[in-house]
Write an enzyme that holds these catalytic residues in place. Structure first.
Site, PDB file in Angstrom:
ATOM      1  N   ASP A  77     -13.409   0.166  19.504  1.00  0.00           N
ATOM      2  CA  ASP A  77     -13.331  -1.622  19.927  1.00  0.00           C
ATOM      3  C   ASP A  77     -12.244  -2.252  20.254  1.00  0.00           C
ATOM      4  OD1 ASP A  77     -15.328  -4.113  19.809  1.00  0.00           O
ATOM      5  OD2 ASP A  77     -13.607  -4.655  18.181  1.00  0.00           O
ATOM      6  N   GLU A  83     -13.370   0.675  24.700  1.00  0.00           N
ATOM      7  CA  GLU A  83     -13.467  -1.171  25.735  1.00  0.00           C
ATOM      8  C   GLU A  83     -11.962  -1.541  25.436  1.00  0.00           C
ATOM      9  OE1 GLU A  83     -14.695  -5.384  24.815  1.00  0.00           O
ATOM     10  OE2 GLU A  83     -13.911  -4.193  23.070  1.00  0.00           O
TER      11      GLU A  83
HETATM   12  C1  NOJ Z   1     -15.441  -6.475  20.907  1.00  0.00           C
HETATM   13  C2  NOJ Z   1     -17.276  -6.188  20.879  1.00  0.00           C
HETATM   14  O1  NOJ Z   1     -17.713  -5.959  22.090  1.00  0.00           O
HETATM   15  C3  NOJ Z   1     -17.142  -7.795  20.726  1.00  0.00           C
HETATM   16  O2  NOJ Z   1     -18.583  -7.977  20.766  1.00  0.00           O
HETATM   17  C4  NOJ Z   1     -16.039  -8.494  19.477  1.00  0.00           C
HETATM   18  O3  NOJ Z   1     -16.770  -9.579  19.259  1.00  0.00           O
HETATM   19  C5  NOJ Z   1     -15.110  -8.532  19.660  1.00  0.00           C
HETATM   20  N1  NOJ Z   1     -14.336  -6.608  19.746  1.00  0.00           N
HETATM   21  C6  NOJ Z   1     -13.809  -8.269  18.662  1.00  0.00           C
HETATM   22  O4  NOJ Z   1     -14.429  -7.361  17.583  1.00  0.00           O
END
Ligand code: NOJ
Length: 530
Positions: free
Chosen positions: A207, A267
């Site tokens: 993440d 991500e």
């Molecule tokens: C990316 C995640 O996919 C999202 O859902 C989240 O709110 C943010 N990162 C913060 O962790």
């Protein structure tokens, strides 16, 4: 080129809270996923990615983790996790899980200790605490804003109500950012990775993989630079800083030390394909989500350009390219592509195009049913922190997180046992889109996905490898994947004819005709064997 499963996998994202609820509490759970695994095997996915199921107050749907080594009781137990992992593996489905290293929950033991400790203490040094600006420290330490809206800093108050230091949170105030200059933070996350690798997971989705390292001294963001998920990010002092790469080199050494083929996927909302490729150098991560592709408009020239730049940038570092059209943070692609019948037609064509490209594809639960975004959730039902933090101007991401319809004509549509009240209301319109309504129905979205995924498994030409663009009329993309396997997509509204023909393997809509020449209706894609 060495072969690894992730280089050509179709990976199905499960938003745990909304997939299947085994106990009727209104939220999905691990046991629910376990029960539905045979359906995913039938759909033909190679792997699943589970969004966070860890102990969490769910201030941000679980991306606020209070304990990285345990399952939240509402989602089940560690035993349920082990059962799910074993059942998936028996079906030949790999499992990757989320790791959230940029921030913890404010309910995490570390943060509670930090709040109780003194400024300058070791407890505070795991997070980014700073004194405020201005004579009485009443202004935030810098001008950074939260991605969910409002300032990225919150000021603590001591127990007797006296305001004191501020802490940084790039997301919600219940998601304090960790300080990755602290070696203890490194050790903790390396241990968390090992904890799950030892249990047998096949990899991690990281993440905010571009966010952990901040520019030294936390400088102000230059005037005119916008913060947000989709913006150009390397000018921001908190995204895509060079230091993150050192973290991934260490993580890669860990996954490499395990048997089996364990994958790390980033991500990272970094727009430039060359910047993203830096995360995929041979000693770093294996994959990164291709958000440039996700955000590309329904336009043949643009799509072709993104495909070319993605393949070139990833190829230069030896990484396989990924493709994605939907996830739990964005408007579902049926709706992004215009909604209604046209949106669905384009979404199906877009998916067939994506699944024919070289590399691996990420699918988001419900897209195999052609689910649109739910745009009319009542305000009182909204749960995404974006809603409140934006001063109720941005409704946030709940519309793509509505629980899945499995069967039946009324809520909860088989998402949970009869009488379950889903955590977000499910619209009536979900009935005809349920899995049961589409299964075995010729021409349904579910059947298109099932057929395409089966073909990907059967045809060696699909998945990893190369592609070659072929000549085609304007607005049409036509390419060859080798062994006579080709894909054509017509992005325009009008039917076209291609001078070639062959056997139609799968089409995204009706009216595809392969005679002497190929007739391809508007907004339709086809896979051919010539
Ligand atoms: C990316 C995640 O996919 C999202 O859902 C989240 O709110 C943010 N990162 C913060 O962790």
């Amino acid at each position: 080129m060495e072969s690894h499963w992730w280089r050509e996998a179709a990976i199905y994202q499960i938003y745990v809270r909304s997939f299947a609820d085994s106990d009727g509490d209104g939220e999905g759970d691990l046991a629910g996923i376990c029960q539905k695994l045979p359906h995913l095997a039938e759909l033909g996915v190679d792997a699943i990615w589970l969004t966070p199921f860890y102990v969490s107050p769910l201030a941000d749907g679980g991306y606020d983790v209070a304990d990285y080594r345990d399952v939240d009781p509402r989602f089940g137990t560690l035993e349920d996790f082990d059962t799910l992992l074993a059942s998936a593996h028996e079906l030949g489905i790999r499992v990757i899980i989320d790791v959230v290293p940029n921030h913890t929950s404010s309910a995490h033991r570390w943060f509670r200790e930090a709040v109780a400790a003194e400024p300058g203490s070791p407890e505070r040094s795991r997070y980014l605490f700073r004194d405020g600006r201005g004579p009485d420290g009443s202004e935030p330490p810098n001008n950074w804003t939260s991605i969910f809206g409002g300032p990225a800093w919150t000021r603590l108050k001591s127990s007797d109500g006296v305001p004191e230091q501020w802490y940084l949170h790039l997301f919600d105030s219940e998601q304090p950012d960790l300080d990755w200059t602290n070696p203890e933070v490194h050790e903790e996350f390396e241990d968390v990775l090992r904890f799950w690798l030892d249990r047998g997971v096949d990899g991690f989705r990281i993440d905010v993989a571009h966010g952990m390292v901040k520019a030294p001294e936390l400088p102000d963001v230059a005037e005119g630079t916008e913060a947000g998920m989709l913006d150009g990010q390397h000018e921001l002092p908190y995204f895509d800083q060079d230091g993150v790469h050192e973290i991934y080199r260490r993580w890669r050494r860990i996954t490499d030390s395990y048997e089996g083929d364990r994958a790390l996927v980033a991500e990272a909302w970094v727009e430039d394909a060359d910047r993203i490729a830096r995360y995929l150098r041979p000693d770093e991560l294996h994959q990164a989500f291709n958000f440039e592709y996700l955000t590309a408009a329904w336009d043949a020239t643009r799509l072709r350009e993104v495909v070319d730049t993605s393949l070139a940038a990833n190829g230069a570092v030896g990484a396989a390219t990924t493709w994605v059209l939907s996830n739990h943070d964005v408007v579902r692609h049926v709706t992004r592509f215009g909604g209604g019948e046209q949106g669905l037609r384009r979404a199906r064509a877009g998916t067939l195009f994506m699944l024919a490209l070289p590399g691996s594809a990420y699918l988001y639960q419900g897209e195999e049913l052609g689910l649109p975004e739910v745009t009319d959730l009542p305000e009182e039902a909204l749960q995404d922190p974006t809603w409140e933090r934006s001063g109720r101007t941005d409704r946030g991401r709940d519309g793509c997180r509505v629980p899945l319809p499995w069967e039946g004509g009324s809520s909860p549509f088989g998402f949970g046992p009869e009488g379950t009240t889903p955590w977000l209301p499910m619209p009536e319109a979900y009935g005809p889109l349920s899995r049961e309504s589409q299964r075995g129905v010729e021409g349904s979205t579910l059947e298109m996905y099932t057929r395409a995924l089966r073909l990907r498994g059967e045809l060696a030409a699909l998945g990893d490898g190369t592609m070659e663009w072929l000549e085609s009329p304007e607005g049409v993309l036509y390419f060859d994947r080798g062994s006579g396997i080709r894909c054509a997509v017509n992005t325009t509204g009008a039917a076209v004819e291609l001078p070639e023909s062959g056997e139609v393997l799968v089409a995204s809509g009706p009216g595809v005709f392969a005679g002497e020449r190929l007739t391809l209706p508007g907004e339709t894609a086809v896979w051919l064997r010539v």
